[in-house]
Structures are given as structure tokens and as C-alpha cells.
Design a protein around this motif. Structure first.
Motif, mmCIF file in Angstrom:
data_model
loop_
_atom_site.group_PDB
_atom_site.id
_atom_site.type_symbol
_atom_site.label_atom_id
_atom_site.label_comp_id
_atom_site.label_asym_id
_atom_site.label_seq_id
_atom_site.Cartn_x
_atom_site.Cartn_y
_atom_site.Cartn_z
ATOM 1 N N ALA A 1 43.043 19.430 32.748
ATOM 2 C CA ALA A 1 43.204 20.553 33.850
ATOM 3 C C ALA A 1 44.711 20.430 34.564
ATOM 4 O O ALA A 1 44.665 19.194 35.189
ATOM 5 N N ALA B 1 36.695 25.608 32.265
ATOM 6 C CA ALA B 1 36.751 24.244 31.814
ATOM 7 C C ALA B 1 35.663 23.271 32.016
ATOM 8 O O ALA B 1 35.455 22.317 31.236
ATOM 9 N N VAL C 1 38.998 17.638 28.220
ATOM 10 C CA VAL C 1 39.730 18.872 29.128
ATOM 11 C C VAL C 1 40.590 18.228 29.969
ATOM 12 O O VAL C 1 40.425 17.419 30.670
ATOM 13 N N CYS D 1 43.210 26.243 36.257
ATOM 14 C CA CYS D 1 41.944 25.654 36.810
ATOM 15 C C CYS D 1 41.201 26.438 37.810
ATOM 16 O O CYS D 1 40.568 25.509 38.955
ATOM 17 N N VAL E 1 41.313 20.347 25.071
ATOM 18 C CA VAL E 1 41.563 21.558 25.744
ATOM 19 C C VAL E 1 42.485 21.346 26.988
ATOM 20 O O VAL E 1 42.446 20.340 27.687
ATOM 21 N N ASP F 1 43.914 23.349 30.319
ATOM 22 C CA ASP F 1 43.580 24.508 31.226
ATOM 23 C C ASP F 1 44.506 24.227 32.422
ATOM 24 O O ASP F 1 44.755 23.568 33.204
ATOM 25 N N SER G 1 33.599 33.321 29.749
ATOM 26 C CA SER G 1 32.735 32.271 28.926
ATOM 27 C C SER G 1 32.122 32.733 27.771
ATOM 28 O O SER G 1 32.317 32.146 26.782
ATOM 29 N N LEU H 1 43.895 27.531 27.947
ATOM 30 C CA LEU H 1 43.137 28.471 29.135
ATOM 31 C C LEU H 1 44.373 28.727 29.935
ATOM 32 O O LEU H 1 44.796 27.651 30.530
ATOM 33 N N CYS H 2 44.519 30.063 30.088
ATOM 34 C CA CYS H 2 45.412 30.498 31.437
ATOM 35 C C CYS H 2 44.761 31.524 31.829
ATOM 36 O O CYS H 2 45.047 32.741 31.630
ATOM 37 N N HIS H 3 44.026 31.157 32.979
ATOM 38 C CA HIS H 3 43.289 32.114 33.642
ATOM 39 C C HIS H 3 43.607 32.118 35.244
ATOM 40 O O HIS H 3 43.340 31.113 35.748
ATOM 41 N N ARG I 1 33.695 34.556 35.553
ATOM 42 C CA ARG I 1 33.310 33.012 35.016
ATOM 43 C C ARG I 1 32.348 33.270 33.899
ATOM 44 O O ARG I 1 32.510 32.830 32.715
ATOM 45 N N THR J 1 37.461 29.745 35.817
ATOM 46 C CA THR J 1 37.721 29.113 34.476
ATOM 47 C C THR J 1 36.499 28.568 33.955
ATOM 48 O O THR J 1 35.883 27.943 34.600
#
Length: 296
Positions: A104, A92, A102, A86, A81, A83, A63, A153-155, A59, A90
């Protein structure tokens, strides 16, 4: 994935959010490089920060890496954003705290509920900027218009998919021109690192032969070259790629040292430097790629 509802969320009791753009003004200084960014300073506390070593490092490092690229978007003000996934690593929540709106999305109701519960102690304005939706991120293109988001975000998602193309295509579609796509994936080239350092030689030989980090748990793996090709084909060529968890992944269940202490500072400094270039980023457990949506 059901069409998202503004001002509400798709899990019982989840926090509502503002519509995209319905946020207050943001101090652009908070989008400056990592050590001054609100994504990487005193925004974290024991109730929202992971406790295990590897997740904590993921994380923090992801970040920091992402914050370096967010300066490209500082002229836009508060960002919209998306996400997907999530998970605990992340950023987020950090983005919501920094003033961004955001959304999520996850198929995991328990995860969304935990995220909602973790928001209980956040200020009202932060809660208002985080919106929870239960659904499949690969269907984002059906429910969000093209160009709806500045950042996707694709974590921690691709390892659970047979192929990454549909998910990444959906995210590239909903990004606006110049928007950023941040992707993390399991690094297949790191397959032998954990069993090798643990002295599990049979597993190490198998990993070296197959380059399959997932092996035991069935997780898919990727390479920076493969993902870069996919993202380029989707109109979001990679600006940079990093390794994450060069050393911490070798001891994933170890508790993280206290944040702010000397041990934590040294650990983060080592991981940040190692993940930036060869040869170390190539054997990190996790890959992090940042792509930019081009005009097509």
C-alpha cells in the motif's frame, strides 16, 4: 518515493510484510465470483468497515466488481498487489485477508498511520501480508521492476491529479502480462445529480453546463471513454466498466445500515444491478474500470 524495504514499512511502527511470493497457499475457491469470494463475505467488522453510506457502498460494490475479474488470475495462486492511495473504500485489506501480498502506497502519512493502527487486531498472517510505503504512486515505475505485480489498485486517486496519464502509465508498467488494473474516478457526467436532487437549481444549472462534478472542491472528473482510451494506449485495455454509487452518492453523509441486515442487502443488490449497465451506470458518482495488461 523511497525504494521500498521488505520486512518493514516507511511509516513509524508500521507493519512489516513478506517479499512478493512469500505467502502461504491460497484456497482458489476463495477467488470465485463475488458472493462466495472472501473479498465480499464475513471478512468485515466494525473496526475496519466505513460507517458512512456512500463509502460503505463503494467498498462493497467495487470489491464485488473486482472479484468477478480476479477469477482470471486464480491459476497464479496468491497475488502480488500494489494499492496506490489506499483510501477507506479500497479492498486492499480484504485482499490481504484473502491471502494476497499487498503493498500500500500513499503520500498521506496520517492515512498510512491509520491503516497501520487498524491492522492491530488482524491475525499475524494478515499483518505480514500488508506492507505500507510512504510515496507517490506515479513514481512506482522507478522503484518496482516491470512485471512486479499481478494487480494494481488506483482507487480515489485520479480526482486529486491534474492529469491521470503519469499515474496510470506507472501502474501499467509494473503489471505483468495478464495482470489487472482497477481504477476508480469521479464521473463528470454525474455532475448535476446531487445538487439537482437537493433542489439547488443554480448549482444544477452550472453543473449541467460544465459537467464539472469537482466544481466546488476542485476535484478533476473523468469519463469512461476518456479513461478507456488512456488505458488502451498504455497496453491495458478495459475489460469492463461500471458505475458505483448510483443512489448512495445522493445521500453521502447518511450512516450505513447494519451490514447483513435486510436494508443493507437490498441496498447492495440495487446498487450492484444499477451499476452494471446503462442508463444508470452513466450517472453514478464514481466510475470503476478494470483493464488487463497485454503483451506488448
Amino acid at each position: 518515493m523511497p525504494p521500498p524495504r521488505h520486512g518493514s514499512a516507511a511509516v513509524p511502527g508500521a507493519v512489516g510484510v513478506h517479499s512478493p511470493g512469500d505467502t502461504g497457499e491460497l484456497d482458489h475457491g476463495e477467488l470465485s465470483p463475488p458472493r462466495r469470494s472472501t473479498m465480499t463475505t464475513a471478512l468485515h467488522d466494525a473496526t475496519t468497515w466505513p460507517t458512512d453510506l456512500h463509502t460503505s457502498v463503494q467498498r462493497e460494490i467495487v470489491s464485488r466488481q473486482l472479484a468477478e475479474h480476479l477469477v482470471r488470475l486464480r491459476s497464479r495462486g496468491p497475488l502480488t498487489v500494489l494499492d496506490v492511495g489506499c483510501g477507506p473504500a479500497t479492498p486492499a485489506l480484504l485482499l490481504a485477508r484473502a491471502g494476497h501480498s499487498v503493498t500500500a502506497v500513499s503520500t498521506d502519512t496520517l492515512l498510512l498511520t491509520a491503516l497501520h493502527d487498524g491492522m492491530a487486531g488482524e491475525p499475524d498472517d494478515v499483518r505480514a501480508r500488508l506492507r505500507l510505503v510512504e510515496g507517490d504512486g506515479s513514481e512506482a515505475g522507478r522503484h518496482f521492476s516491470p512485471g512486479s505485480f499481478d494487480l494494481a489498485l488506483c482507487h480515489g486517486v485520479l480526482e486529486g491529479l491534474a492529469e491521470p496519464d503519469a499515474m496510470l502509465a506507472a501502474l501499467a508498467r509494473i503489471l505483468n502480462a495478464g495482470g489487472l488494473l482497477s481504477v476508480t474516478a469521479v464521473n463528470g457526467a454525474a455532475a448535476a445529480m446531487r445538487p439537482g436532487t437537493a433542489g439547488e437549481w443554480s448549482a444544477t444549472r452550472k453543473a449541467l453546463a460544465s459537467r464539472d462534478l469537482g466544481g466546488a472542491d476542485g476535484a478533476r472528473t473523468d469519463s469512461p471513454e476518456g479513461l478507456s482510451t488512456v488505458l488502451a494506449d498504455l497496453g491495458a485495455p478495459v475489460l469492463a466498466w461500471y458505475g458505483v454509487g448510483v443512489f448512495s452518492a445522493l445521500r453521502p453523509e447518511e450512516p450505513a445500515p447494519p451490514r447483513g441486515g435486510k436494508t443493507w442487502q437490498n441496498l447492495v443488490a440495487v446498487e450492484e444491478e444499477a451499476g452494471r449497465g446503462d442508463p444508470y451506470r452513466g450517472i453514478a458518482a464514481t466510475l470503476h474500470l478494470v483493464g488487463e495488461k497485454t503483451v506488448r
